[in-house]
Design an enzyme around this catalytic site. Structure first.
Site, PDB file in Angstrom:
ATOM      1  N   GLY A  15       0.795  -1.225   0.000  1.00 26.68           N
ATOM      2  CA  GLY A  15       0.000   0.000   0.000  1.00 26.68           C
ATOM      3  C   GLY A  15       0.825   1.270   0.000  1.00 26.68           C
ATOM      4  O   GLY A  15       0.392   2.295   0.518  1.00 26.68           O
ATOM      5  N   GLY A  17       1.452   2.997  -2.634  1.00 26.74           N
ATOM      6  CA  GLY A  17       0.726   3.915  -3.515  1.00 26.74           C
ATOM      7  C   GLY A  17      -0.392   4.613  -2.762  1.00 26.74           C
ATOM      8  O   GLY A  17      -0.585   5.819  -2.878  1.00 26.74           O
ATOM      9  N   ASP A 148      15.895  -4.575  -3.570  1.00 26.12           N
ATOM     10  CA  ASP A 148      15.858  -5.133  -4.931  1.00 26.12           C
ATOM     11  C   ASP A 148      17.002  -4.529  -5.731  1.00 26.12           C
ATOM     12  O   ASP A 148      17.238  -3.322  -5.672  1.00 26.12           O
ATOM     13  CB  ASP A 148      14.569  -4.732  -5.665  1.00 26.12           C
ATOM     14  CG  ASP A 148      13.340  -5.389  -5.097  1.00 26.12           C
ATOM     15  OD1 ASP A 148      13.497  -6.283  -4.251  1.00 26.12           O
ATOM     16  OD2 ASP A 148      12.228  -4.988  -5.477  1.00 26.12           O
ATOM     17  N   GLU A 150      17.123  -3.961  -8.870  1.00 24.59           N
ATOM     18  CA  GLU A 150      16.708  -3.016  -9.918  1.00 24.59           C
ATOM     19  C   GLU A 150      16.354  -1.628  -9.374  1.00 24.59           C
ATOM     20  O   GLU A 150      16.301  -0.663 -10.133  1.00 24.59           O
ATOM     21  CB  GLU A 150      15.572  -3.587 -10.757  1.00 24.59           C
ATOM     22  CG  GLU A 150      14.354  -3.978  -9.976  1.00 24.59           C
ATOM     23  CD  GLU A 150      13.232  -4.473 -10.883  1.00 24.59           C
ATOM     24  OE1 GLU A 150      13.495  -4.759 -12.062  1.00 24.59           O
ATOM     25  OE2 GLU A 150      12.096  -4.565 -10.401  1.00 24.59           O
ATOM     26  N   THR A 192      11.085  -4.856   9.663  1.00 26.43           N
ATOM     27  CA  THR A 192      11.169  -3.397   9.515  1.00 26.43           C
ATOM     28  C   THR A 192      12.580  -2.913   9.844  1.00 26.43           C
ATOM     29  O   THR A 192      13.171  -2.123   9.101  1.00 26.43           O
ATOM     30  CB  THR A 192      10.138  -2.701  10.430  1.00 26.43           C
ATOM     31  OG1 THR A 192       8.841  -3.110  10.015  1.00 26.43           O
ATOM     32  CG2 THR A 192      10.254  -1.190  10.364  1.00 26.43           C
ATOM     33  N   CYS A 382     -15.447   0.283 -23.728  1.00 32.69           N
ATOM     34  CA  CYS A 382     -14.447  -0.022 -24.747  1.00 32.69           C
ATOM     35  C   CYS A 382     -14.760  -1.371 -25.407  1.00 32.69           C
ATOM     36  O   CYS A 382     -15.693  -1.451 -26.204  1.00 32.69           O
ATOM     37  CB  CYS A 382     -13.040   0.052 -24.153  1.00 32.69           C
ATOM     38  SG  CYS A 382     -11.816   0.394 -25.426  1.00 32.69           S
ATOM     39  N   GLY A 384     -16.401  -3.644 -24.162  1.00 33.04           N
ATOM     40  CA  GLY A 384     -17.798  -3.879 -23.777  1.00 33.04           C
ATOM     41  C   GLY A 384     -18.778  -3.181 -24.710  1.00 33.04           C
ATOM     42  O   GLY A 384     -19.895  -3.651 -24.933  1.00 33.04           O
ATOM     43  N   HIS A 509     -12.879   5.211 -21.959  1.00 29.95           N
ATOM     44  CA  HIS A 509     -12.797   4.678 -20.590  1.00 29.95           C
ATOM     45  C   HIS A 509     -13.218   5.722 -19.558  1.00 29.95           C
ATOM     46  O   HIS A 509     -12.370   6.437 -19.025  1.00 29.95           O
ATOM     47  CB  HIS A 509     -11.369   4.214 -20.300  1.00 29.95           C
ATOM     48  CG  HIS A 509     -10.974   2.989 -21.043  1.00 29.95           C
ATOM     49  ND1 HIS A 509     -11.212   1.717 -20.558  1.00 29.95           N
ATOM     50  CD2 HIS A 509     -10.389   2.828 -22.245  1.00 29.95           C
ATOM     51  CE1 HIS A 509     -10.766   0.836 -21.437  1.00 29.95           C
ATOM     52  NE2 HIS A 509     -10.265   1.476 -22.468  1.00 29.95           N
ATOM     53  N   GLU A 511     -13.964   5.317 -16.617  1.00 28.66           N
ATOM     54  CA  GLU A 511     -13.480   4.986 -15.261  1.00 28.66           C
ATOM     55  C   GLU A 511     -12.209   5.738 -14.881  1.00 28.66           C
ATOM     56  O   GLU A 511     -11.845   5.778 -13.711  1.00 28.66           O
ATOM     57  CB  GLU A 511     -13.276   3.471 -15.115  1.00 28.66           C
ATOM     58  CG  GLU A 511     -12.079   2.874 -15.855  1.00 28.66           C
ATOM     59  CD  GLU A 511     -12.384   2.451 -17.287  1.00 28.66           C
ATOM     60  OE1 GLU A 511     -13.316   3.015 -17.894  1.00 28.66           O
ATOM     61  OE2 GLU A 511     -11.684   1.557 -17.806  1.00 28.66           O
TER      62      GLU A 511
END
Ligand code: GLN
Length: 536
Positions: A15, A17, A148, A150, A192, A382, A384, A509, A511
């Protein structure tokens, strides 16, 4: 200019983001002008070529950029309208460095990860705000997990950048997970500690640690994290699993005063506490609805997040009508295998979302047919919308073999086909019809009514195939209404059936433009129709 960097530790999908977006909400409601961007360490130039089942939905911006779904959270949680500058990937960074090398821009030099690649990353921290001169806080989320391989170059770029702009202008926030070990009855802080140690090895000391927890964060854990991670105890912030909706996230983060901590750290002066009354009212409407409807989303399922923005838009529209929208995830292939009545018999609305490739197509066509014949509200987005026209051509116009050339290149009736400019396009990345364009809405139609009689609308696109103009007349004569076309090319944008309580397909779209307190009008209309259907 002040900078906030959000990194993540321990595991992915914790989470980050939502944490970045929620912080954006809080700071914006303090009256600050913020902008959010995401750095993604993978090598794709953009997520447009990735399967939504691997990476979640591809979120499309006004300017046609195909971006990470976190940008959807950013746009829904704040007032910012983002551009392609707000999502940087390693693919873009390397692409740019190698092009510069070929053009001779580094002539004479050995091109290296440091400084050339890290410089390229740092440039974006300046460039992203160029067109937003009034922004005073830039929030940058770094995708992936610290440690990571990358992500290393991005972290290194941030370290250098902090030295250049001054530590007093930068706030590092690290989001981690505190796992709860049932057998021990304890929340564990060790992962952590280790993930912060990893970050410090890379030269970065976080200022604030956001701890994702199932329940509350006890004093002992806070103390331990503070001591081992070298931060003040008040800077250890709990981010609990929210009970009902992600829109509770800013309210939850506010409990430990994260916005205050950030403002103090980077010296943003005296801004009032966030005025979140409107946001709170929205959350209350989501949590305590009066009515309930069930909407089937007939798609292809793999990953939870493939239709993220559609689910969010249904929540926004539901809250607007004081209605809980229960989403029934229907595997389109099941409709084909078990029959529409069996799968869709109990729903109040059927939504067929966007998609690519032929798996599940016949099931979606059956779902549209069932909705049309049983007078169940139908909303096609779209693909749909294309499905709805194919179904109508096959079963109402009796055009046997009607299809899209995407699924059957040599079909008898190509109702949906490639436009001239798409024929012969071989590159898959960023070659579709992408981004916002203007469309005309015809008066007297359902679409016009829903859009508040606006004559012109702007909606975002992401598709390659179009309604074939050769079949317009035949479908119109049989009762399908074309209620909107693109302003420039006259391409069909919205189709509807006036003989049906709500049967509408949009080639774009919607949405991607729905917000918590501003539901998209087409979604609002669809949920209202479903509510009416449920009450009959
Ligand atoms: N596959 C269809 C096209 O390319 C629909 C795309 C979509 O639904 N986004 O036109």
């Amino acid at each position: 200019m002040k900078y906030i960097f959000v990194t993540g530790g321990v595991v992915s999908s914790i989470g980050k983001g939502l944490a970045a977006a929620s912080l954006g909400t809080l700071l914006e409601h303090r009256g600050l002008k913020i902008l959010i961007q995401k750095f993604d360490p993978y090598l794709n130039v953009d997520p447009g070529t990735m399967s939504p089942f691997q990476h979640g939905e591809v979120y499309v911006l006004d300017d046609g950029a195909e971006t990470d779904l976190d940008l959807g959270h950013y746009e829904r949680f704040t007032s910012g309208v983002l551009t392609r500058m707000n999502n940087l990937t390693s693919g873009q960074v390397f692409d740019s460095v190698i092009k510069k090398e070929r053009r001779g821009e580094y002539l004479g030099k050995t091109v290296q990860f440091i400084p050339h690649v890290t410089d390229e990353i740092k440039v974006r921290l300046h460039d992203v705000t160029v067109n937003n001169p009034d922004v005073n806080v830039l929030i940058t989320e770094i995708g992936g997990t610290v440690g990571d391989m990358e992500g290393l170059l991005f972290i290194e770029a941030l370290r250098q950048f902090t030295l250049e702009v001054g530590k007093e202008n930068v706030c590092f926030i690290h989001v981690t997970l505190l796992p709860y070990i049932k057998a021990a009855g304890e929340v564990k802080t060790k992962p952590t500690q280790q993930s912060v140690a990893k970050l410090r090895e890379l030269g970065i000391q976080p200022d604030i640690i956001i701890c994702r927890t199932e329940a509350d964060l006890d004093e002992d854990s806070r103390k331990k994290i503070a001591m081992f991670c070298n931060v003040e105890k008040k800077n250890v912030v709990a981010f609990r699993d929210v009970a009902h909706t992600i829109y509770e996230c800013p309210l939850d983060l506010r409990r430990d005063k994260i916005d205050r901590l950030v403002v103090d750290k980077i010296g943003l002066g005296h801004t009032p506490p966030p005025a979140l009354e409107g946001w709170e009212r929205f959350v209350q409407r989501v949590i305590h609805p009066k009515h309930k409807v069930t909407i089937a989303v007939a798609g292809k399922y793999g990953l939870q997040d493939a239709y993220k923005s559609i689910y969010e838009s249904l929540i926004h529209a539901g809250a607007h009508h004081n209605t809980k929208v229960k989403i029934l995830r229907v595997e389109a292939e099941d409709v084909e295998a078990r029959g529409a009545k069996d799968v869709l018999g109990d729903v109040d609305g059927i939504l067929v979302p966007g998609g690519f490739g032929d798996r599940g197509i016949e099931g979606k066509i059956l779902a549209a047919k069932y909705a049309r014949e049983e007078l169940i509200p139908y909303f096609g987005i779209c693909l749909g919308m294309q499905i709805a026209t194919i179904e109508f051509a096959r079963h109402v116009c009796k055009l046997k073999g009607a299809n899209s050339t995407e699924f059957d290149r040599t079909c008898a009736h190509p109702i949906i086909s490639l436009q001239e400019e798409q024929i012969g396009v071989e590159d898959m990345g960023a070659t579709m019809r992408l981004g916002s364009c203007e469309s005309i809405v015809f008066p007297g139609t359902k679409a016009a009514e829903l859009y508040g009689h606006a004559e012109s609308i702007h909606e975002r696109h992401r598709h390659r195939y179009e309604f074939n103009p050769d079949y317009q007349e035949a479908l119109q004569e049989a009762g399908m209404v074309i209620s909107s076309v693109s302003a420039k090319e006259g391409l069909v944008e919205i189709v509807e059936l006036p003989s049906h309580p709500f049967f509408l397909g949009a080639q774009f779209h919607p949405e991607f433009q729905s917000k918590p307190n501003h539901p998209h009008p087409l979604f609002a209309g669809f949920v209202a129709a479903a509510l009416e259907y449920s009450q009959k």
